[in-house]
Design a protein around this motif. Structure first.
Motif, PDB file in Angstrom:
ATOM      1  N   LYS A   2       0.627  -0.788  -0.510  1.00 35.43           N
ATOM      2  CA  LYS A   2      -0.060   0.018   0.242  1.00 35.43           C
ATOM      3  C   LYS A   2       0.767   1.332  -0.102  1.00 35.43           C
ATOM      4  CE  LYS A   2      -4.287  -2.056   2.286  1.00 35.43           C
ATOM      5  NZ  LYS A   2      -5.300  -1.569   3.947  1.00 35.43           N
ATOM      6  N   ILE A   3       0.177   2.280  -0.232  1.00 32.91           N
ATOM      7  CA  ILE A   3       0.943   3.244  -0.524  1.00 32.91           C
ATOM      8  C   ILE A   3       1.522   4.090   0.366  1.00 32.91           C
ATOM      9  CG2 ILE A   3      -0.889   4.955  -0.531  1.00 32.91           C
ATOM     10  CD1 ILE A   3       0.963   7.039  -2.554  1.00 32.91           C
ATOM     11  N   ARG A   4       0.652   4.293   2.005  1.00 28.27           N
ATOM     12  CA  ARG A   4       0.435   4.429   2.964  1.00 28.27           C
ATOM     13  C   ARG A   4       1.931   4.157   3.901  1.00 28.27           C
ATOM     14  NH1 ARG A   4      -3.349   5.098   7.739  1.00 28.27           N
ATOM     15  NH2 ARG A   4      -2.476   5.711   9.176  1.00 28.27           N
ATOM     16  N   THR A  58      -0.174  12.698   5.933  1.00 27.58           N
ATOM     17  CA  THR A  58       0.032  11.933   4.524  1.00 27.58           C
ATOM     18  C   THR A  58      -1.295  11.550   4.976  1.00 27.58           C
ATOM     19  OG1 THR A  58       0.870  10.353   5.679  1.00 27.58           O
ATOM     20  CG2 THR A  58       2.354  11.598   4.515  1.00 27.58           C
ATOM     21  N   LYS A  59      -2.474  12.350   5.564  1.00 21.20           N
ATOM     22  CA  LYS A  59      -3.418  11.612   6.193  1.00 21.20           C
ATOM     23  C   LYS A  59      -4.466  12.448   4.165  1.00 21.20           C
ATOM     24  CE  LYS A  59      -6.847  10.452   8.941  1.00 21.20           C
ATOM     25  NZ  LYS A  59      -7.555  10.738  11.001  1.00 21.20           N
ATOM     26  N   PRO A  60      -4.389  13.243   4.419  1.00 19.51           N
ATOM     27  CA  PRO A  60      -5.161  13.335   3.193  1.00 19.51           C
ATOM     28  C   PRO A  60      -4.548  13.246   1.671  1.00 19.51           C
ATOM     29  CG  PRO A  60      -4.003  15.591   3.790  1.00 19.51           C
ATOM     30  CD  PRO A  60      -3.670  14.148   5.330  1.00 19.51           C
ATOM     31  N   ILE A  61      -3.489  13.287   1.514  1.00 17.23           N
ATOM     32  CA  ILE A  61      -2.638  12.692   0.089  1.00 17.23           C
ATOM     33  C   ILE A  61      -3.541  11.248   0.181  1.00 17.23           C
ATOM     34  CG2 ILE A  61      -0.786  12.038  -0.690  1.00 17.23           C
ATOM     35  CD1 ILE A  61       0.606  14.224   0.970  1.00 17.23           C
ATOM     36  N   LEU A  62      -3.001  10.135   1.846  1.00 20.76           N
ATOM     37  CA  LEU A  62      -4.171   8.868   1.120  1.00 20.76           C
ATOM     38  C   LEU A  62      -5.772   9.337   0.880  1.00 20.76           C
ATOM     39  CD1 LEU A  62      -2.113   7.212   3.933  1.00 20.76           C
ATOM     40  CD2 LEU A  62      -1.786   7.612   1.551  1.00 20.76           C
ATOM     41  N   LYS A  63      -5.964   9.616   1.203  1.00 18.87           N
ATOM     42  CA  LYS A  63      -7.565  10.039   1.371  1.00 18.87           C
ATOM     43  C   LYS A  63      -8.252  10.472  -0.034  1.00 18.87           C
ATOM     44  CE  LYS A  63     -12.034  12.767   3.722  1.00 18.87           C
ATOM     45  NZ  LYS A  63     -12.720  12.866   1.504  1.00 18.87           N
ATOM     46  N   SER A  64      -7.231  11.672  -0.756  1.00 20.64           N
ATOM     47  CA  SER A  64      -7.765  11.833  -1.519  1.00 20.64           C
ATOM     48  C   SER A  64      -7.112  10.561  -3.174  1.00 20.64           C
ATOM     49  CB  SER A  64      -6.300  12.837  -2.216  1.00 20.64           C
ATOM     50  OG  SER A  64      -7.224  14.435  -1.851  1.00 20.64           O
ATOM     51  N   ILE A  65      -6.119   9.836  -2.589  1.00 22.68           N
ATOM     52  CA  ILE A  65      -6.382   8.451  -3.586  1.00 22.68           C
ATOM     53  C   ILE A  65      -7.234   7.991  -3.444  1.00 22.68           C
ATOM     54  CG2 ILE A  65      -4.202   7.697  -3.834  1.00 22.68           C
ATOM     55  CD1 ILE A  65      -2.283   9.071  -2.951  1.00 22.68           C
ATOM     56  N   ARG A  66      -7.881   7.429  -2.176  1.00 24.24           N
ATOM     57  CA  ARG A  66      -8.872   6.193  -2.243  1.00 24.24           C
ATOM     58  C   ARG A  66      -9.877   7.253  -2.439  1.00 24.24           C
ATOM     59  NH1 ARG A  66      -6.247   5.849   3.566  1.00 24.24           N
ATOM     60  NH2 ARG A  66      -7.750   7.770   4.314  1.00 24.24           N
ATOM     61  N   ASP A  67     -10.242   8.082  -3.017  1.00 21.00           N
ATOM     62  CA  ASP A  67     -11.639   8.604  -3.619  1.00 21.00           C
ATOM     63  C   ASP A  67     -11.335   8.841  -4.563  1.00 21.00           C
ATOM     64  OD1 ASP A  67     -12.484   9.001  -0.971  1.00 21.00           O
ATOM     65  OD2 ASP A  67     -11.936  11.321  -1.131  1.00 21.00           O
ATOM     66  N   CYS A  82     -20.413  10.411  -9.875  1.00 22.61           N
ATOM     67  CA  CYS A  82     -19.880  10.531  -8.952  1.00 22.61           C
ATOM     68  C   CYS A  82     -19.028  11.733  -8.701  1.00 22.61           C
ATOM     69  CB  CYS A  82     -18.876   8.678  -8.156  1.00 22.61           C
ATOM     70  SG  CYS A  82     -17.381   8.401  -9.954  1.00 22.61           S
ATOM     71  N   ARG A  83     -18.740  12.132  -7.631  1.00 22.82           N
ATOM     72  CA  ARG A  83     -17.465  13.530  -7.766  1.00 22.82           C
ATOM     73  C   ARG A  83     -16.591  13.186  -6.881  1.00 22.82           C
ATOM     74  NH1 ARG A  83     -17.970  17.762 -11.238  1.00 22.82           N
ATOM     75  NH2 ARG A  83     -17.485  19.384  -9.391  1.00 22.82           N
ATOM     76  N   ILE A  84     -15.779  14.140  -6.920  1.00 22.37           N
ATOM     77  CA  ILE A  84     -14.004  13.995  -6.290  1.00 22.37           C
ATOM     78  C   ILE A  84     -14.083  15.596  -5.695  1.00 22.37           C
ATOM     79  CG2 ILE A  84     -11.574  13.319  -5.440  1.00 22.37           C
ATOM     80  CD1 ILE A  84     -13.331  11.201  -6.290  1.00 22.37           C
ATOM     81  N   ASN A  85     -13.873  15.516  -4.175  1.00 25.20           N
ATOM     82  CA  ASN A  85     -14.039  16.090  -3.210  1.00 25.20           C
ATOM     83  C   ASN A  85     -12.697  16.976  -3.688  1.00 25.20           C
ATOM     84  OD1 ASN A  85     -16.704  16.336  -2.006  1.00 25.20           O
ATOM     85  ND2 ASN A  85     -15.870  14.981  -0.384  1.00 25.20           N
ATOM     86  N   GLY A  86     -12.314  18.125  -3.433  1.00 27.92           N
ATOM     87  CA  GLY A  86     -11.416  18.877  -3.325  1.00 27.92           C
ATOM     88  C   GLY A  86     -10.185  19.048  -1.790  1.00 27.92           C
TER      89      GLY A  86
END
Length: 347
Positions: A2-4, A58-67, A82-86
């Motif tokens: 995993k990237i994390r 790195t939490k927001p980075i991982l969240k964006s990647i998961r989204d 579906c739409r991805i949050n900024g």
């Protein structure tokens, strides 16, 4: 992996190298044991804090990647809503915006594809109906003639005339389909030249003279004097005007009037309007009159409607000339079809 985990290992490896070099430096400095132990303890605490800060940042980075991964999965399953949050991170926010734009384009493409497929099925059904009718008539009259059921000469010639009309009807429909397929495939090359619109209208009226006289129609033409020529392909544009005139003649009542009016504006365009006194077009049908094989008269009776291709062909030809075409309901009766063309003195 995993990237994390990958990011955490990279962080631990970099911090580990720093810690090793620090401890080695402490040893070489020959510090008192108390100070040495304190520095080592502080270094280890700093290492733990650095790892925790790394995990938090790195939490927001991982969240964006998961989204984005979840969004891609939904698209794969056919869900384009579906739409991805900024994100506060510029690069990830740009990626999210691009993903959303891509998703919207895919949604539009999918909707257009669905509409095209529905239109294709309707097109095939309508063409099958329009081809079946004359073919059935030709077959029936041919069999009647072959079987010798027609004895008197007058009926025999009437059957022959009917066969000729049905054959011509079939030929006209095939020609219209061929024209439309050429227009769709960009298979028509325009040979433009300066041409006077009054001459074009005169030639069109001469072409339809028999139909005009048959319904005893009154044609009123009102064109400006000293009208500048337009840059057109005369043969192609004549076909478009003939289609519009045929439509006006078909829906005009006996002894009715068709008005052909020309106007020029300050923007370098000439507007030609063709008004009839027919029953008009219902408001609900107005947006669809230029669609191929669309007919206001739903029974597809050839007596009250054409093939449904003439207006679509006219629209394509006029748009190839960078013009516009439209239709309006008249106040009293009938409709007015209009189109615009650029004057030859405009660039």
């Amino acid at each position: 992996m995993k990237i994390r985990t990958q990011l955490l290992l990279a962080n631990i490896a970099s911090i580990g190298v720093i810690v090793i070099f620090l401890i080695f430096s402490y040893i070489e400095m020959v510090l008192p044991p108390a100070i040495f132990n304190l520095l080592v303890f502080i270094t280890l605490i700093a290492t733990v804090i650095s790892i925790l800060v790394h995990l938090y940042l790195t939490k927001p980075i991982l969240k964006s990647i998961r989204d984005i991964s979840a969004g891609a999965k939904k698209i794969r399953e056919g869900d384009f809503n579906c739409r991805i949050n900024g994100s506060n991170i510029i690069e990830l926010n740009t990626m999210a915006l691009n993903f959303n734009d891509m998703n919207e384009q895919l949604l539009k493409s999918f909707e257009n594809l669905s509409k095209s497929e529905a239109s294709r099925k309707q097109l095939v059904a309508n063409i099958s109906h329009d081809l079946r009718t004359p073919i059935a008539s030709i077959k029936a009259f041919s069999e009647a003639l072959e079987d010798g059921v027609v004895e008197d000469k007058e009926t025999f010639h009437q059957y022959l005339r009917t066969l000729g009309l049905e054959t011509q009807r079939l030929s006209d429909l095939i020609d219209e389909l061929f024209q439309l397929s050429q227009l769709d495939a960009d298979g028509i090359t325009l040979v433009k030249q300066p041409y006077h619109i009054d001459q074009l209208i005169l030639e069109t009226l001469q072409n339809q003279l028999f139909q005009i006289e048959e319904k005893k129609l009154n044609i009123e033409v009102d064109l400006p004097e000293q009208l500048e020529p337009v840059s057109i392909d005369p043969s192609k544009m004549k076909q478009a005007v003939i289609n519009l005139l045929e439509n006006a003649i078909r829906y005009s009542p006996m002894n009715g009037t068709i008005k052909i009016i020309g106007k020029k504006d300050k923007y370098g365009f000439i507007k030609i309007s063709m008004a009839d006194e027919g029953q008009g077009i219902p408001e609900a049908d107005m947006p669809y009159v230029f669609e191929r094989l669309y007919r206001v008269e739903k029974s597809r009776n050839r007596e009250t409607g054409g093939s449904g291709l003439g207006l679509a062909i006219a629209k394509s030809i006029i748009e190839l000339h960078d013009g516009e075409i439209g239709v309006e309901r008249n106040d009293k009766a009938g409709c007015t079809f209009w189109f615009t063309l650029k004057r030859n003195d405009q660039r």
